[in-house]
Design a protein around this motif. Sequence first.
Motif, PDB file in Angstrom:
ATOM      1  N   GLN A 273      16.454 -33.074  29.706  1.00 21.56           N
ATOM      2  CA  GLN A 273      15.025 -33.179  29.430  1.00 21.56           C
ATOM      3  C   GLN A 273      14.558 -32.033  28.542  1.00 21.56           C
ATOM      4  OE1 GLN A 273      12.604 -33.213  32.969  1.00 21.56           O
ATOM      5  NE2 GLN A 273      10.761 -33.910  31.885  1.00 21.56           N
ATOM      6  N   THR A 274      13.589 -32.331  27.658  1.00 22.80           N
ATOM      7  CA  THR A 274      13.021 -31.341  26.739  1.00 22.80           C
ATOM      8  C   THR A 274      11.510 -31.277  26.924  1.00 22.80           C
ATOM      9  OG1 THR A 274      14.756 -31.660  25.074  1.00 22.80           O
ATOM     10  CG2 THR A 274      12.694 -30.703  24.312  1.00 22.80           C
ATOM     11  N   ALA A 275      10.964 -30.094  26.857  1.00 25.46           N
ATOM     12  CA  ALA A 275       9.515 -29.902  26.915  1.00 25.46           C
ATOM     13  C   ALA A 275       9.107 -28.989  25.775  1.00 25.46           C
ATOM     14  CB  ALA A 275       9.090 -29.312  28.253  1.00 25.46           C
ATOM     15  N   THR A 276       7.905 -29.185  25.271  1.00 26.59           N
ATOM     16  CA  THR A 276       7.355 -28.335  24.219  1.00 26.59           C
ATOM     17  C   THR A 276       6.281 -27.438  24.812  1.00 26.59           C
ATOM     18  OG1 THR A 276       7.774 -30.018  22.524  1.00 26.59           O
ATOM     19  CG2 THR A 276       6.210 -28.270  21.980  1.00 26.59           C
ATOM     20  N   LEU A 277       6.456 -26.153  24.652  1.00 26.76           N
ATOM     21  CA  LEU A 277       5.510 -25.173  25.178  1.00 26.76           C
ATOM     22  C   LEU A 277       4.663 -24.623  24.042  1.00 26.76           C
ATOM     23  CD1 LEU A 277       7.854 -23.218  27.623  1.00 26.76           C
ATOM     24  CD2 LEU A 277       6.504 -25.285  28.055  1.00 26.76           C
ATOM     25  N   HIS A 278       3.396 -24.407  24.320  1.00 27.54           N
ATOM     26  CA  HIS A 278       2.454 -23.937  23.305  1.00 27.54           C
ATOM     27  C   HIS A 278       1.981 -22.524  23.648  1.00 27.54           C
ATOM     28  CE1 HIS A 278       1.998 -28.074  21.665  1.00 27.54           C
ATOM     29  NE2 HIS A 278       2.248 -28.413  22.924  1.00 27.54           N
ATOM     30  N   PHE A 279       2.089 -21.642  22.686  1.00 25.00           N
ATOM     31  CA  PHE A 279       1.628 -20.266  22.852  1.00 25.00           C
ATOM     32  C   PHE A 279       0.556 -19.979  21.815  1.00 25.00           C
ATOM     33  CE2 PHE A 279       5.872 -20.364  24.583  1.00 25.00           C
ATOM     34  CZ  PHE A 279       5.778 -19.604  25.733  1.00 25.00           C
ATOM     35  N   SER A 280      -0.636 -19.649  22.278  1.00 24.27           N
ATOM     36  CA  SER A 280      -1.737 -19.319  21.383  1.00 24.27           C
ATOM     37  C   SER A 280      -1.844 -17.809  21.255  1.00 24.27           C
ATOM     38  CB  SER A 280      -3.058 -19.889  21.919  1.00 24.27           C
ATOM     39  OG  SER A 280      -3.018 -21.300  21.925  1.00 24.27           O
ATOM     40  N   LEU A 281      -1.861 -17.349  20.031  1.00 29.14           N
ATOM     41  CA  LEU A 281      -1.930 -15.919  19.767  1.00 29.14           C
ATOM     42  C   LEU A 281      -3.276 -15.579  19.166  1.00 29.14           C
ATOM     43  CD1 LEU A 281      -0.623 -13.119  19.490  1.00 29.14           C
ATOM     44  CD2 LEU A 281       0.206 -13.850  17.254  1.00 29.14           C
ATOM     45  N   SER A 282      -4.071 -14.806  19.870  1.00 23.99           N
ATOM     46  CA  SER A 282      -5.356 -14.357  19.342  1.00 23.99           C
ATOM     47  C   SER A 282      -5.303 -12.848  19.126  1.00 23.99           C
ATOM     48  CB  SER A 282      -6.494 -14.711  20.303  1.00 23.99           C
ATOM     49  OG  SER A 282      -6.350 -14.015  21.523  1.00 23.99           O
ATOM     50  N   SER A 283      -6.265 -12.333  18.417  1.00 28.21           N
ATOM     51  CA  SER A 283      -6.272 -10.901  18.120  1.00 28.21           C
ATOM     52  C   SER A 283      -6.364 -10.057  19.383  1.00 28.21           C
ATOM     53  CB  SER A 283      -7.441 -10.577  17.184  1.00 28.21           C
ATOM     54  OG  SER A 283      -8.669 -10.976  17.765  1.00 28.21           O
ATOM     55  N   SER A 284      -7.045 -10.560  20.415  1.00 30.09           N
ATOM     56  CA  SER A 284      -7.174  -9.778  21.642  1.00 30.09           C
ATOM     57  C   SER A 284      -5.833  -9.587  22.335  1.00 30.09           C
ATOM     58  CB  SER A 284      -8.157 -10.462  22.601  1.00 30.09           C
ATOM     59  OG  SER A 284      -7.701 -11.752  22.953  1.00 30.09           O
ATOM     60  N   LEU A 285      -4.900 -10.513  22.103  1.00 33.19           N
ATOM     61  CA  LEU A 285      -3.591 -10.413  22.752  1.00 33.19           C
ATOM     62  C   LEU A 285      -2.685  -9.396  22.080  1.00 33.19           C
ATOM     63  CD1 LEU A 285      -2.794 -14.168  23.521  1.00 33.19           C
ATOM     64  CD2 LEU A 285      -3.565 -12.398  25.113  1.00 33.19           C
ATOM     65  N   ILE A 286      -2.891  -9.137  20.794  1.00 29.35           N
ATOM     66  CA  ILE A 286      -2.035  -8.167  20.097  1.00 29.35           C
ATOM     67  C   ILE A 286      -2.768  -6.860  19.819  1.00 29.35           C
ATOM     68  CG2 ILE A 286      -0.628  -9.971  19.060  1.00 29.35           C
ATOM     69  CD1 ILE A 286      -2.091  -9.429  16.410  1.00 29.35           C
ATOM     70  N   ALA A 287      -3.935  -6.688  20.405  1.00 31.39           N
ATOM     71  CA  ALA A 287      -4.678  -5.435  20.229  1.00 31.39           C
ATOM     72  C   ALA A 287      -4.043  -4.337  21.073  1.00 31.39           C
ATOM     73  CB  ALA A 287      -6.131  -5.631  20.627  1.00 31.39           C
ATOM     74  N   THR A 288      -4.012  -3.145  20.547  1.00 27.80           N
ATOM     75  CA  THR A 288      -3.512  -1.983  21.277  1.00 27.80           C
ATOM     76  C   THR A 288      -4.587  -0.901  21.264  1.00 27.80           C
ATOM     77  OG1 THR A 288      -2.450  -1.180  19.243  1.00 27.80           O
ATOM     78  CG2 THR A 288      -1.079  -2.445  20.776  1.00 27.80           C
ATOM     79  N   ALA A 289      -4.488   0.005  22.216  1.00 28.91           N
ATOM     80  CA  ALA A 289      -5.498   1.052  22.352  1.00 28.91           C
ATOM     81  C   ALA A 289      -5.168   2.240  21.459  1.00 28.91           C
ATOM     82  CB  ALA A 289      -5.595   1.504  23.804  1.00 28.91           C
ATOM     83  N   ASP A 290      -6.188   2.773  20.789  1.00 28.87           N
ATOM     84  CA  ASP A 290      -5.988   3.971  19.995  1.00 28.87           C
ATOM     85  C   ASP A 290      -6.183   5.208  20.867  1.00 28.87           C
ATOM     86  OD1 ASP A 290      -8.731   4.320  20.319  1.00 28.87           O
ATOM     87  OD2 ASP A 290      -9.227   3.639  18.293  1.00 28.87           O
ATOM     88  N   ASN A 291      -6.166   6.391  20.251  1.00 27.88           N
ATOM     89  CA  ASN A 291      -6.265   7.629  21.020  1.00 27.88           C
ATOM     90  C   ASN A 291      -7.601   7.793  21.721  1.00 27.88           C
ATOM     91  OD1 ASN A 291      -3.666   8.408  20.290  1.00 27.88           O
ATOM     92  ND2 ASN A 291      -4.349   9.487  18.454  1.00 27.88           N
ATOM     93  N   ASP A 292      -8.613   7.063  21.255  1.00 23.21           N
ATOM     94  CA  ASP A 292      -9.932   7.142  21.882  1.00 23.21           C
ATOM     95  C   ASP A 292     -10.158   6.034  22.903  1.00 23.21           C
ATOM     96  OD1 ASP A 292     -10.702   9.384  20.355  1.00 23.21           O
ATOM     97  OD2 ASP A 292     -11.174   8.073  18.647  1.00 23.21           O
ATOM     98  N   GLY A 293      -9.129   5.212  23.130  1.00 23.63           N
ATOM     99  CA  GLY A 293      -9.239   4.141  24.106  1.00 23.63           C
ATOM    100  C   GLY A 293      -9.857   2.870  23.583  1.00 23.63           C
ATOM    101  N   HIS A 294     -10.065   2.785  22.266  1.00 23.97           N
ATOM    102  CA  HIS A 294     -10.645   1.588  21.673  1.00 23.97           C
ATOM    103  C   HIS A 294      -9.537   0.597  21.323  1.00 23.97           C
ATOM    104  CE1 HIS A 294     -13.884   4.626  20.346  1.00 23.97           C
ATOM    105  NE2 HIS A 294     -14.304   4.000  21.441  1.00 23.97           N
ATOM    106  N   MET A 295      -9.788  -0.682  21.596  1.00 30.38           N
ATOM    107  CA  MET A 295      -8.824  -1.715  21.266  1.00 30.38           C
ATOM    108  C   MET A 295      -8.931  -2.062  19.785  1.00 30.38           C
ATOM    109  SD  MET A 295      -7.368  -1.976  24.121  1.00 30.38           S
ATOM    110  CE  MET A 295      -6.267  -3.345  23.758  1.00 30.38           C
ATOM    111  N   ARG A 296      -7.777  -2.141  19.119  1.00 31.32           N
ATOM    112  CA  ARG A 296      -7.768  -2.407  17.687  1.00 31.32           C
ATOM    113  C   ARG A 296      -6.486  -3.128  17.310  1.00 31.32           C
ATOM    114  NH1 ARG A 296      -7.998   3.064  14.593  1.00 31.32           N
ATOM    115  NH2 ARG A 296      -6.858   1.955  12.955  1.00 31.32           N
TER     116      ARG A 296
END
Length: 243
Positions: free
Chosen positions: A175-198
């Motif tokens: 059996q085969t299934a297709t999985l969907h992954f949605s990538l938004s900017s909030s998911l790849i945001a990282t925190a800078d030295n001031d704690g801001h997500m960017r």
Amino acid sequence: VVVLINGGAVAIDYIHDLGTVAVLEAFYPGFHGAKVIADALFGEVNPGGKLPITIYRSNYINQVKYESMDMSLSPGRSYKYYTGLPLWPFGYGLSYTSFNLKWSNSTAINNNNEDEDDGVVPIHKMDEVVYEVEVTNIGKFSGDEVVQAYFRPPNDSKIIRQLFGFERVHLDPGQTATLHFSLSSSLIATADNDGHMRVDPGLYTFTFTNGVTETLIGQKSVYVSIYLRPSYTYVLIKQSDSQ
């Protein structure tokens, strides 16, 4: 077969290095743990779990400074920063059957954003990128597989990889299934030295895997480049494939 009942990670180098010993990690299984372990060992159920931690070699305690809270300090802590070779990595987990992963369809789209500065993509304005991964049970038994999605920020980041999604699917043989992954900017945001997500401009590598390195299929790279204009910022997203 070695059954581990424990809280934190246990460094069992000598068992790992034998290569012929099966290990079932039960952690603290609770009141019904004995029956569940027995069912797994005798094939009544097919294990489908993945490690929620990194299991290091025993000499790791001599390599890391525990008094420091810097997770990225060499050799690093957790799957996000560890640069060494662990006994078993985060997300690892075997099954009585086998699975195959391959790309189904992937889409990366262009973006136009306004009112930006400093070359930073705001996390609320980037449209989604959707990836589709086909999972096939190529073994003889029904079982669960967990596909994990990671990204790696631009090269100047200390993060080696970061989990941004996962999907579990139950498949019968063939059996085969297709999985969907949605990538938004909030998911790849990282925190800078001031704690801001960017979201910083640069090359982002996206990897989809079942956690077992021998079956890693490929990567998709998205390059986010920022061009500053007098009144707006233009964001270009390029997609490339590698197998």
